[in-house]
Every structure is written in C-alpha cells, then in structure tokens.
Scaffold this motif. Structure first.
Motif, PDB file in Angstrom:
ATOM      1  N   ALA A  36       0.864  -1.174   0.000  1.00 32.01           N
ATOM      2  CA  ALA A  36       0.000   0.000   0.000  1.00 32.01           C
ATOM      3  C   ALA A  36       0.900   1.222   0.000  1.00 32.01           C
ATOM      4  O   ALA A  36       2.116   1.111  -0.028  1.00 32.01           O
ATOM      5  N   GLU A  37       0.304   2.379   0.064  1.00 33.71           N
ATOM      6  CA  GLU A  37       1.140   3.570   0.142  1.00 33.71           C
ATOM      7  C   GLU A  37       1.860   3.592   1.486  1.00 33.71           C
ATOM      8  O   GLU A  37       1.451   2.944   2.438  1.00 33.71           O
ATOM      9  N   ILE A  38       2.941   4.320   1.531  1.00 37.22           N
ATOM     10  CA  ILE A  38       3.727   4.435   2.758  1.00 37.22           C
ATOM     11  C   ILE A  38       3.011   5.421   3.687  1.00 37.22           C
ATOM     12  O   ILE A  38       2.773   6.560   3.327  1.00 37.22           O
ATOM     13  N   LYS A  39       2.654   4.955   4.870  1.00 35.39           N
ATOM     14  CA  LYS A  39       1.994   5.799   5.868  1.00 35.39           C
ATOM     15  C   LYS A  39       3.057   6.448   6.740  1.00 35.39           C
ATOM     16  O   LYS A  39       3.972   5.781   7.200  1.00 35.39           O
ATOM     17  N   VAL A  40       2.932   7.763   6.963  1.00 40.83           N
ATOM     18  CA  VAL A  40       3.980   8.523   7.647  1.00 40.83           C
ATOM     19  C   VAL A  40       3.389   9.313   8.816  1.00 40.83           C
ATOM     20  O   VAL A  40       2.346   9.934   8.691  1.00 40.83           O
ATOM     21  N   ASP A  41       4.100   9.287   9.957  1.00 38.20           N
ATOM     22  CA  ASP A  41       3.813  10.151  11.099  1.00 38.20           C
ATOM     23  C   ASP A  41       5.045  11.028  11.302  1.00 38.20           C
ATOM     24  O   ASP A  41       6.165  10.511  11.351  1.00 38.20           O
ATOM     25  N   VAL A  42       4.845  12.336  11.429  1.00 34.08           N
ATOM     26  CA  VAL A  42       5.961  13.264  11.624  1.00 34.08           C
ATOM     27  C   VAL A  42       5.711  14.068  12.893  1.00 34.08           C
ATOM     28  O   VAL A  42       4.645  14.645  13.065  1.00 34.08           O
ATOM     29  N   THR A  43       6.709  14.083  13.790  1.00 34.85           N
ATOM     30  CA  THR A  43       6.650  14.921  14.983  1.00 34.85           C
ATOM     31  C   THR A  43       7.889  15.815  14.976  1.00 34.85           C
ATOM     32  O   THR A  43       8.841  15.564  14.253  1.00 34.85           O
ATOM     33  N   GLU A  44       7.846  16.846  15.818  1.00 31.63           N
ATOM     34  CA  GLU A  44       8.912  17.848  15.805  1.00 31.63           C
ATOM     35  C   GLU A  44       9.211  18.312  17.218  1.00 31.63           C
ATOM     36  O   GLU A  44       8.324  18.390  18.072  1.00 31.63           O
ATOM     37  N   ASN A  45      10.474  18.615  17.470  1.00 28.34           N
ATOM     38  CA  ASN A  45      10.861  19.336  18.677  1.00 28.34           C
ATOM     39  C   ASN A  45      11.771  20.479  18.231  1.00 28.34           C
ATOM     40  O   ASN A  45      11.878  20.748  17.034  1.00 28.34           O
ATOM     41  N   ASP A  46      12.426  21.161  19.163  1.00 24.84           N
ATOM     42  CA  ASP A  46      13.248  22.325  18.807  1.00 24.84           C
ATOM     43  C   ASP A  46      14.435  21.979  17.913  1.00 24.84           C
ATOM     44  O   ASP A  46      14.839  22.791  17.085  1.00 24.84           O
ATOM     45  N   LYS A  47      14.976  20.767  18.060  1.00 19.81           N
ATOM     46  CA  LYS A  47      16.204  20.428  17.349  1.00 19.81           C
ATOM     47  C   LYS A  47      16.009  19.579  16.097  1.00 19.81           C
ATOM     48  O   LYS A  47      16.812  19.647  15.176  1.00 19.81           O
ATOM     49  N   ASP A  48      14.964  18.732  16.091  1.00 23.79           N
ATOM     50  CA  ASP A  48      14.821  17.842  14.941  1.00 23.79           C
ATOM     51  C   ASP A  48      13.390  17.375  14.710  1.00 23.79           C
ATOM     52  O   ASP A  48      12.499  17.627  15.514  1.00 23.79           O
ATOM     53  N   TYR A  49      13.211  16.692  13.581  1.00 22.42           N
ATOM     54  CA  TYR A  49      11.950  16.042  13.231  1.00 22.42           C
ATOM     55  C   TYR A  49      12.134  14.546  13.438  1.00 22.42           C
ATOM     56  O   TYR A  49      13.222  14.007  13.233  1.00 22.42           O
ATOM     57  N   HIS A  50      11.043  13.868  13.822  1.00 24.91           N
ATOM     58  CA  HIS A  50      11.047  12.416  13.953  1.00 24.91           C
ATOM     59  C   HIS A  50       9.974  11.875  13.019  1.00 24.91           C
ATOM     60  O   HIS A  50       8.817  12.300  13.082  1.00 24.91           O
ATOM     61  N   VAL A  51      10.374  10.953  12.157  1.00 23.95           N
ATOM     62  CA  VAL A  51       9.462  10.377  11.172  1.00 23.95           C
ATOM     63  C   VAL A  51       9.352   8.885  11.435  1.00 23.95           C
ATOM     64  O   VAL A  51      10.354   8.201  11.639  1.00 23.95           O
ATOM     65  N   ARG A  52       8.120   8.384  11.430  1.00 22.84           N
ATOM     66  CA  ARG A  52       7.836   6.951  11.487  1.00 22.84           C
ATOM     67  C   ARG A  52       7.075   6.621  10.213  1.00 22.84           C
ATOM     68  O   ARG A  52       5.977   7.126  10.006  1.00 22.84           O
ATOM     69  N   ALA A  53       7.680   5.784   9.363  1.00 21.71           N
ATOM     70  CA  ALA A  53       7.060   5.410   8.093  1.00 21.71           C
ATOM     71  C   ALA A  53       6.813   3.906   8.084  1.00 21.71           C
ATOM     72  O   ALA A  53       7.738   3.115   8.258  1.00 21.71           O
ATOM     73  N   SER A  54       5.569   3.525   7.892  1.00 19.23           N
ATOM     74  CA  SER A  54       5.199   2.110   7.863  1.00 19.23           C
ATOM     75  C   SER A  54       5.419   1.558   6.459  1.00 19.23           C
ATOM     76  O   SER A  54       4.789   1.994   5.500  1.00 19.23           O
ATOM     77  N   ILE A  55       6.340   0.578   6.353  1.00 21.07           N
ATOM     78  CA  ILE A  55       6.667  -0.038   5.066  1.00 21.07           C
ATOM     79  C   ILE A  55       6.707  -1.553   5.269  1.00 21.07           C
ATOM     80  O   ILE A  55       7.778  -2.170   5.289  1.00 21.07           O
ATOM     81  N   PRO A  56       5.552  -2.206   5.438  1.00 21.80           N
ATOM     82  CA  PRO A  56       5.553  -3.645   5.706  1.00 21.80           C
ATOM     83  C   PRO A  56       6.119  -4.443   4.538  1.00 21.80           C
ATOM     84  O   PRO A  56       5.858  -4.148   3.384  1.00 21.80           O
ATOM     85  N   GLY A  57       6.913  -5.445   4.868  1.00 24.99           N
ATOM     86  CA  GLY A  57       7.471  -6.335   3.856  1.00 24.99           C
ATOM     87  C   GLY A  57       8.752  -5.848   3.207  1.00 24.99           C
ATOM     88  O   GLY A  57       9.386  -6.589   2.466  1.00 24.99           O
TER      89      GLY A  57
END
Length: 141
Positions: A36-57
């Motif tokens: 399926a398409e890649i599902k992405v969650d993006v969070t941020e703090n003062d210094k950086d971004y954090h990305v969680r991308a679901s890519i099964p298989g």
C-alpha cells in the motif's frame, strides 16, 4: 446515437458481470500482499523532526531515503514470494512492486546528521534541523 430503455437495461446487466469477471482474474492472496502507500507520522521538537514510516514487507536494502533541503523522499521496493509444493506440481506466486512518499518540512534538514533505522516494518528517521535555516523576520526600511 440515442439509447433506449432496453439498451440501458442491457448495459446495466453487462457491467456487474464485467466487474465480477475482472475480480476473478486477480488472485486474492496476491492482491493482499501488494504494497500500500507508505503511511507517515511526523513529529517535531526544537532540534529535529522524527518520522515513522510504515513499510511492511520491505527490507533494509530495498529502502531509499533522500533529503534535499527541506524535502524528504522515501521509496521502497517490495518483493513477495509464495511457494507451494504439492506432489509433482509446483505453484509459485511472485509480486514485485514499489511505493514512494515525499513531503516538505518547515526547516531545512542537516543531511549529514540524519539517522535511519528499520524495525519490524517501520522506518524511523531522525532529521536534525539545520542551524540558521529557520525563518527570520525582515525589517522593512
């Protein structure tokens, strides 16, 4: 060309049968394994971004992450193989496909300090913000 009610009734009968026949041509076990398409969650703090991308298989070697300024691109190639042996016959179903996702962030990324890890089908990225790359208020003279 003018369609009569009889013509419309025949079309109405044809289309459901057409879709039923088409659905039978796609193996359901194979269709369920397509990426399926890649599902992405993006969070941020003062210094950086954090990305969680679901890519099964996807395997680590099949994922490509690129950063260009504030644009992040994730692509993956997924290969699924299913093999069943029964007596003398052999059935092998193979799927090969790709998925990609790109997005822009508010700050430019320090591409030399990016950290990427793959755990249980989830790609985790730490994208440090580049120093001095934020927005700035311009005084009007």
């Amino acid at each position: 060309m003018e369609l009569t009610m009889n013509d419309l009734a025949r079309l109405d009968d044809f289309f459901p049968e057409f879709f039923r026949r088409f659905a039978r041509t796609v193996p359901t076990s194979l269709a369920a394994d397509m990426p399926a398409e890649i599902k992405v969650d993006v969070t941020e703090n003062d210094k950086d971004y954090h990305v969680r991308a679901s890519i099964p298989g996807a395997k680590k070697d099949d994922i490509r992450v690129s950063v260009d300024g504030n644009y992040v691109s994730i692509s993956a190639e997924v290969r699924k193989e299913k093999e069943e042996k029964s007596g003398r016959s052999l059935l092998k179903e193979t799927y090969y496909g790709s998925a990609s996702r790109g997005f822009s962030l508010a700050h430019e990324i320090d591409d030399k300090a990016v950290v990427a890890k793959l755990e249980d089908g989830v790609l985790k990225l730490t994208l440090p913000k580049r120093d001095g790359a934020g927005s700035r208020v311009i005084a009007i003279q």
